[in-house]
Design a protein around this motif. Sequence first.
Motif, short mmCIF file in Angstrom:
data_model
loop_
_atom_site.label_atom_id
_atom_site.label_comp_id
_atom_site.label_asym_id
_atom_site.label_seq_id
_atom_site.Cartn_x
_atom_site.Cartn_y
_atom_site.Cartn_z
N GLY A 55 0.81 -1.21 0.00
CA GLY A 55 0.00 0.00 0.00
C GLY A 55 0.84 1.27 0.00
N PHE A 56 0.18 2.39 -0.25
CA PHE A 56 0.88 3.66 -0.42
C PHE A 56 1.54 4.15 0.86
CE2 PHE A 56 1.01 8.34 -0.56
CZ PHE A 56 1.72 8.53 -1.74
N SER A 57 0.86 4.03 1.98
CA SER A 57 1.40 4.59 3.23
C SER A 57 2.69 3.89 3.64
CB SER A 57 0.36 4.52 4.35
OG SER A 57 -0.02 3.19 4.57
N ALA A 58 2.81 2.60 3.31
CA ALA A 58 4.02 1.86 3.68
C ALA A 58 5.12 1.97 2.62
CB ALA A 58 3.68 0.40 3.93
N LEU A 59 4.81 2.58 1.50
CA LEU A 59 5.78 2.71 0.41
C LEU A 59 6.76 3.83 0.75
CD1 LEU A 59 6.53 1.81 -2.51
CD2 LEU A 59 5.06 3.67 -3.31
N THR A 60 8.03 3.50 0.82
CA THR A 60 9.06 4.49 1.12
C THR A 60 10.16 4.44 0.07
OG1 THR A 60 10.40 2.98 2.45
CG2 THR A 60 8.66 4.22 3.60
N VAL A 61 10.88 5.55 -0.06
CA VAL A 61 12.01 5.58 -0.99
C VAL A 61 13.07 4.56 -0.56
CG1 VAL A 61 13.90 7.02 -1.85
CG2 VAL A 61 11.58 7.95 -1.73
N GLU A 62 13.26 4.41 0.76
CA GLU A 62 14.22 3.43 1.27
C GLU A 62 13.87 2.02 0.80
OE1 GLU A 62 12.74 5.76 3.02
OE2 GLU A 62 14.35 6.98 3.92
N ALA A 63 12.58 1.67 0.91
CA ALA A 63 12.15 0.33 0.50
C ALA A 63 12.29 0.14 -1.00
CB ALA A 63 10.70 0.10 0.94
N ILE A 64 11.96 1.18 -1.77
CA ILE A 64 12.11 1.10 -3.22
C ILE A 64 13.57 0.90 -3.59
CG2 ILE A 64 11.87 2.36 -5.40
CD1 ILE A 64 9.46 3.82 -4.09
N ALA A 65 14.46 1.66 -2.95
CA ALA A 65 15.90 1.54 -3.22
C ALA A 65 16.40 0.14 -2.91
CB ALA A 65 16.67 2.58 -2.41
N ARG A 66 15.97 -0.41 -1.76
CA ARG A 66 16.39 -1.76 -1.38
C ARG A 66 15.92 -2.78 -2.41
NH1 ARG A 66 15.20 -0.55 3.77
NH2 ARG A 66 13.09 -1.41 3.59
N ARG A 67 14.64 -2.71 -2.79
CA ARG A 67 14.09 -3.67 -3.73
C ARG A 67 14.74 -3.54 -5.11
NH1 ARG A 67 9.07 -6.55 -4.39
NH2 ARG A 67 9.06 -6.58 -2.11
N ALA A 68 15.02 -2.30 -5.53
CA ALA A 68 15.59 -2.06 -6.85
C ALA A 68 17.09 -2.31 -6.91
CB ALA A 68 15.29 -0.63 -7.30
N GLY A 69 17.74 -2.35 -5.73
CA GLY A 69 19.18 -2.53 -5.69
C GLY A 69 19.95 -1.29 -6.11
N VAL A 70 19.40 -0.12 -5.78
CA VAL A 70 20.09 1.14 -6.09
C VAL A 70 20.21 1.95 -4.81
CG1 VAL A 70 19.16 1.19 -8.44
CG2 VAL A 70 17.98 2.45 -6.63
N ALA A 71 21.07 2.96 -4.86
CA ALA A 71 21.24 3.83 -3.69
C ALA A 71 20.06 4.78 -3.57
CB ALA A 71 22.54 4.63 -3.83
N LYS A 72 19.70 5.09 -2.34
CA LYS A 72 18.61 6.03 -2.10
C LYS A 72 18.91 7.39 -2.74
CE LYS A 72 17.91 7.61 2.09
NZ LYS A 72 17.52 7.75 3.52
N GLN A 73 20.17 7.79 -2.70
CA GLN A 73 20.56 9.07 -3.29
C GLN A 73 20.31 9.08 -4.80
OE1 GLN A 73 22.36 7.20 -1.29
NE2 GLN A 73 22.91 8.42 0.52
#
Length: 198
Positions: free
Chosen positions: A37-55
Amino acid sequence: MPAVNSQPRRARSGNRRDEAARLAVLHAADDLLVEHGFSALTVEAIARRAGVAKQTIYRWWPSKVEILLDTLIEDSEKRLPVPTELPTADSIRTYLRDFAHFLAEDPAGKCLLTLLAEAQHDVATAARFHERYLEPRQIAEREMLTRAAEEGEVSPALGPEATMDALVGPIVYCALTGAAVPEELVDTLVEKLLRPRA
């Protein structure tokens, strides 16, 4: 003596996006939205899943809303294009059926519904959603309907904008409330609102 690297050195791309990383971020955002869901979606989680740096993400996108918008725009263009060939009542009917399926079954449909819901609570999201997705799509849909009317394929009961709103509104409402779109709904909307050529 240091080992000689036989691989050619990759040129730095600066701020240009690496396409594989960009796609990984979009897919990760899509997947996490469906899973949590949207509320639990974070840039940190996206970065982890995608294998890229948050920056890296913040360099390319200012917020998770912009990531979802890119995902929605790209997936809509591939899986729910507005017909550009000469439109008929049947092609518009097919488009509406595809739209119902997109909202109910496609992860990008969940993205559309999420952004629509968020736009009710956040002025900035509403503005970006309208500017980047809703307005361009509505213009294309109205052009489709106008061309069909000019060719005598349909005789809309209302103007192009109101007709499209009346056609897609019940489908979106079903999706927002978690209800299946009845098979006869699209047929009824087309017959009553478009009044196809006999």
